[in-house]
Write a protein that holds these residues in place. Structure first.
Motif, PDB file in Angstrom:
ATOM      1  N   SER A 191       0.852  -1.188   0.000  1.00  0.00           N
ATOM      2  CA  SER A 191       0.000   0.000   0.000  1.00  0.00           C
ATOM      3  C   SER A 191       0.884   1.233   0.000  1.00  0.00           C
ATOM      4  O   SER A 191       1.992   1.211   0.530  1.00  0.00           O
ATOM      5  N   CYS A 192       0.386   2.306  -0.562  1.00  0.00           N
ATOM      6  CA  CYS A 192       1.098   3.573  -0.559  1.00  0.00           C
ATOM      7  C   CYS A 192       0.096   4.691  -0.354  1.00  0.00           C
ATOM      8  O   CYS A 192      -0.752   4.936  -1.214  1.00  0.00           O
ATOM      9  N   LYS A 193       0.205   5.342   0.788  1.00  0.00           N
ATOM     10  CA  LYS A 193      -0.666   6.460   1.128  1.00  0.00           C
ATOM     11  C   LYS A 193       0.009   7.743   0.656  1.00  0.00           C
ATOM     12  O   LYS A 193       1.170   7.990   0.976  1.00  0.00           O
ATOM     13  N   VAL A 194      -0.735   8.568  -0.051  1.00  0.00           N
ATOM     14  CA  VAL A 194      -0.191   9.802  -0.624  1.00  0.00           C
ATOM     15  C   VAL A 194      -0.890  11.006  -0.008  1.00  0.00           C
ATOM     16  O   VAL A 194      -2.107  10.991   0.185  1.00  0.00           O
ATOM     17  N   SER A 195      -0.116  12.029   0.287  1.00  0.00           N
ATOM     18  CA  SER A 195      -0.695  13.261   0.802  1.00  0.00           C
ATOM     19  C   SER A 195       0.015  14.450   0.181  1.00  0.00           C
ATOM     20  O   SER A 195       1.145  14.333  -0.310  1.00  0.00           O
ATOM     21  N   GLY A 196      -0.652  15.602   0.184  1.00  0.00           N
ATOM     22  CA  GLY A 196      -0.034  16.822  -0.305  1.00  0.00           C
ATOM     23  C   GLY A 196      -0.254  17.117  -1.768  1.00  0.00           C
ATOM     24  O   GLY A 196       0.253  18.123  -2.270  1.00  0.00           O
ATOM     25  N   VAL A 197      -0.982  16.247  -2.462  1.00  0.00           N
ATOM     26  CA  VAL A 197      -1.307  16.491  -3.868  1.00  0.00           C
ATOM     27  C   VAL A 197      -2.749  16.080  -4.131  1.00  0.00           C
ATOM     28  O   VAL A 197      -3.345  15.342  -3.328  1.00  0.00           O
ATOM     29  N   ASN A 198      -3.278  16.539  -5.263  1.00  0.00           N
ATOM     30  CA  ASN A 198      -4.605  16.116  -5.695  1.00  0.00           C
ATOM     31  C   ASN A 198      -4.473  14.727  -6.314  1.00  0.00           C
ATOM     32  O   ASN A 198      -4.341  14.559  -7.524  1.00  0.00           O
ATOM     33  N   PHE A 199      -4.506  13.726  -5.468  1.00  0.00           N
ATOM     34  CA  PHE A 199      -4.171  12.345  -5.847  1.00  0.00           C
ATOM     35  C   PHE A 199      -4.932  11.880  -7.089  1.00  0.00           C
ATOM     36  O   PHE A 199      -4.366  11.238  -7.971  1.00  0.00           O
ATOM     37  N   ALA A 200      -6.200  12.211  -7.159  1.00  0.00           N
ATOM     38  CA  ALA A 200      -7.077  11.628  -8.175  1.00  0.00           C
ATOM     39  C   ALA A 200      -6.677  11.988  -9.609  1.00  0.00           C
ATOM     40  O   ALA A 200      -7.032  11.265 -10.538  1.00  0.00           O
ATOM     41  N   ILE A 201      -5.936  13.058  -9.816  1.00  0.00           N
ATOM     42  CA  ILE A 201      -5.650  13.494 -11.184  1.00  0.00           C
ATOM     43  C   ILE A 201      -4.332  12.952 -11.716  1.00  0.00           C
ATOM     44  O   ILE A 201      -4.005  13.156 -12.880  1.00  0.00           O
ATOM     45  N   TYR A 202      -3.585  12.252 -10.860  1.00  0.00           N
ATOM     46  CA  TYR A 202      -2.264  11.780 -11.264  1.00  0.00           C
ATOM     47  C   TYR A 202      -2.238  10.286 -11.539  1.00  0.00           C
ATOM     48  O   TYR A 202      -2.882   9.496 -10.839  1.00  0.00           O
ATOM     49  N   ALA A 203      -1.442   9.911 -12.529  1.00  0.00           N
ATOM     50  CA  ALA A 203      -1.087   8.512 -12.674  1.00  0.00           C
ATOM     51  C   ALA A 203      -0.128   8.145 -11.550  1.00  0.00           C
ATOM     52  O   ALA A 203       0.678   8.968 -11.114  1.00  0.00           O
ATOM     53  N   MET A 204      -0.231   6.912 -11.102  1.00  0.00           N
ATOM     54  CA  MET A 204       0.609   6.423 -10.020  1.00  0.00           C
ATOM     55  C   MET A 204       1.360   5.180 -10.492  1.00  0.00           C
ATOM     56  O   MET A 204       0.838   4.376 -11.255  1.00  0.00           O
ATOM     57  N   SER A 205       2.575   5.038  -9.996  1.00  0.00           N
ATOM     58  CA  SER A 205       3.387   3.889 -10.387  1.00  0.00           C
ATOM     59  C   SER A 205       4.065   3.251  -9.184  1.00  0.00           C
ATOM     60  O   SER A 205       4.277   3.914  -8.161  1.00  0.00           O
ATOM     61  N   TRP A 206       4.389   1.998  -9.351  1.00  0.00           N
ATOM     62  CA  TRP A 206       5.273   1.295  -8.439  1.00  0.00           C
ATOM     63  C   TRP A 206       6.569   1.004  -9.194  1.00  0.00           C
ATOM     64  O   TRP A 206       6.544   0.565 -10.350  1.00  0.00           O
ATOM     65  N   TYR A 207       7.685   1.265  -8.523  1.00  0.00           N
ATOM     66  CA  TYR A 207       9.007   0.938  -9.028  1.00  0.00           C
ATOM     67  C   TYR A 207       9.670   0.008  -8.016  1.00  0.00           C
ATOM     68  O   TYR A 207       9.246  -0.088  -6.866  1.00  0.00           O
ATOM     69  N   ARG A 208      10.734  -0.638  -8.441  1.00  0.00           N
ATOM     70  CA  ARG A 208      11.507  -1.435  -7.514  1.00  0.00           C
ATOM     71  C   ARG A 208      12.983  -1.339  -7.828  1.00  0.00           C
ATOM     72  O   ARG A 208      13.364  -1.102  -8.983  1.00  0.00           O
ATOM     73  N   GLN A 209      13.774  -1.523  -6.783  1.00  0.00           N
ATOM     74  CA  GLN A 209      15.223  -1.455  -6.932  1.00  0.00           C
ATOM     75  C   GLN A 209      15.861  -2.571  -6.131  1.00  0.00           C
ATOM     76  O   GLN A 209      15.764  -2.587  -4.893  1.00  0.00           O
ATOM     77  N   ALA A 210      16.477  -3.501  -6.836  1.00  0.00           N
ATOM     78  CA  ALA A 210      17.204  -4.588  -6.191  1.00  0.00           C
ATOM     79  C   ALA A 210      18.605  -4.100  -5.815  1.00  0.00           C
ATOM     80  O   ALA A 210      19.113  -3.138  -6.407  1.00  0.00           O
ATOM     81  N   PRO A 211      19.249  -4.750  -4.861  1.00  0.00           N
ATOM     82  CA  PRO A 211      20.595  -4.339  -4.441  1.00  0.00           C
ATOM     83  C   PRO A 211      21.562  -4.284  -5.616  1.00  0.00           C
ATOM     84  O   PRO A 211      21.687  -5.242  -6.384  1.00  0.00           O
ATOM     85  N   GLY A 212      22.223  -3.145  -5.778  1.00  0.00           N
ATOM     86  CA  GLY A 212      23.217  -2.996  -6.837  1.00  0.00           C
ATOM     87  C   GLY A 212      22.659  -2.780  -8.220  1.00  0.00           C
ATOM     88  O   GLY A 212      23.410  -2.762  -9.195  1.00  0.00           O
ATOM     89  N   LYS A 213      21.346  -2.601  -8.323  1.00  0.00           N
ATOM     90  CA  LYS A 213      20.730  -2.437  -9.639  1.00  0.00           C
ATOM     91  C   LYS A 213      19.979  -1.118  -9.723  1.00  0.00           C
ATOM     92  O   LYS A 213      19.735  -0.453  -8.718  1.00  0.00           O
ATOM     93  N   GLN A 214      19.597  -0.753 -10.926  1.00  0.00           N
ATOM     94  CA  GLN A 214      18.861   0.484 -11.118  1.00  0.00           C
ATOM     95  C   GLN A 214      17.401   0.306 -10.708  1.00  0.00           C
ATOM     96  O   GLN A 214      16.921  -0.816 -10.566  1.00  0.00           O
ATOM     97  N   ARG A 215      16.737   1.430 -10.528  1.00  0.00           N
ATOM     98  CA  ARG A 215      15.324   1.393 -10.188  1.00  0.00           C
ATOM     99  C   ARG A 215      14.505   1.181 -11.457  1.00  0.00           C
ATOM    100  O   ARG A 215      14.677   1.893 -12.444  1.00  0.00           O
ATOM    101  N   ASP A 216      13.627   0.196 -11.429  1.00  0.00           N
ATOM    102  CA  ASP A 216      12.845  -0.172 -12.602  1.00  0.00           C
ATOM    103  C   ASP A 216      11.353   0.018 -12.364  1.00  0.00           C
ATOM    104  O   ASP A 216      10.851  -0.215 -11.257  1.00  0.00           O
ATOM    105  N   LEU A 217      10.656   0.369 -13.424  1.00  0.00           N
ATOM    106  CA  LEU A 217       9.206   0.505 -13.369  1.00  0.00           C
ATOM    107  C   LEU A 217       8.565  -0.875 -13.317  1.00  0.00           C
ATOM    108  O   LEU A 217       8.908  -1.761 -14.103  1.00  0.00           O
ATOM    109  N   VAL A 218       7.610  -1.030 -12.405  1.00  0.00           N
ATOM    110  CA  VAL A 218       6.900  -2.305 -12.247  1.00  0.00           C
ATOM    111  C   VAL A 218       5.493  -2.213 -12.815  1.00  0.00           C
ATOM    112  O   VAL A 218       5.072  -3.070 -13.591  1.00  0.00           O
TER     113      VAL A 218
END
Length: 113
Positions: free
Chosen positions: A20-47
């Protein structure tokens, strides 16, 4: 903008987790949201991404196993992860698309064999 990701932990291979990811401080409903991940020693990738209208897209590595969803009333985005494997071990971050500074601390997902 603040993002608080949670739900990570240790799970056996083949198991499931729900992030889960709770967001505050922006108009959440108008934005696309993404999950990314970063394994040790690797770049952050879009999931996965979910648009403001609810359309979803996934990386090939998680397609068919992960599902992204959102609850605009709760300003929360979710990532349901099934059939987890060792390659899914990473810190997972949620991100407000279009806002460069919108990265939280992330939540660690560990999979045991």
């Amino acid at each position: 903008v603040q993002l608080q990701a949670s739900g990570g932990g240790l799970v056996e291979a083949g198991g499931s987790l729900r992030l889960s990811c709770k967001v505050s401080g922006v108009n959440f409903a108008i934005y696309a949201m993404s999950w990314y991940r970063q394994a040790p020693g690797k770049q952050r990738d879009l999931v996965a991404t979910i648009t403001a209208g609810g359309a979803t897209d996934y990386s090939d590595s998680v397609k068919g196993r992960f599902a992204i969803s959102r609850n605009n009333a709760r300003k929360t985005v979710y990532l349901e992860m099934n059939n987890l494997n060792l390659e899914d071990i990473s810190v997972y971050y949620c991100h407000v698309e279009g806002l460069q500074a919108s990265w939280g601390r992330g939540t660690l997902v560990t999979v045991s064999s």
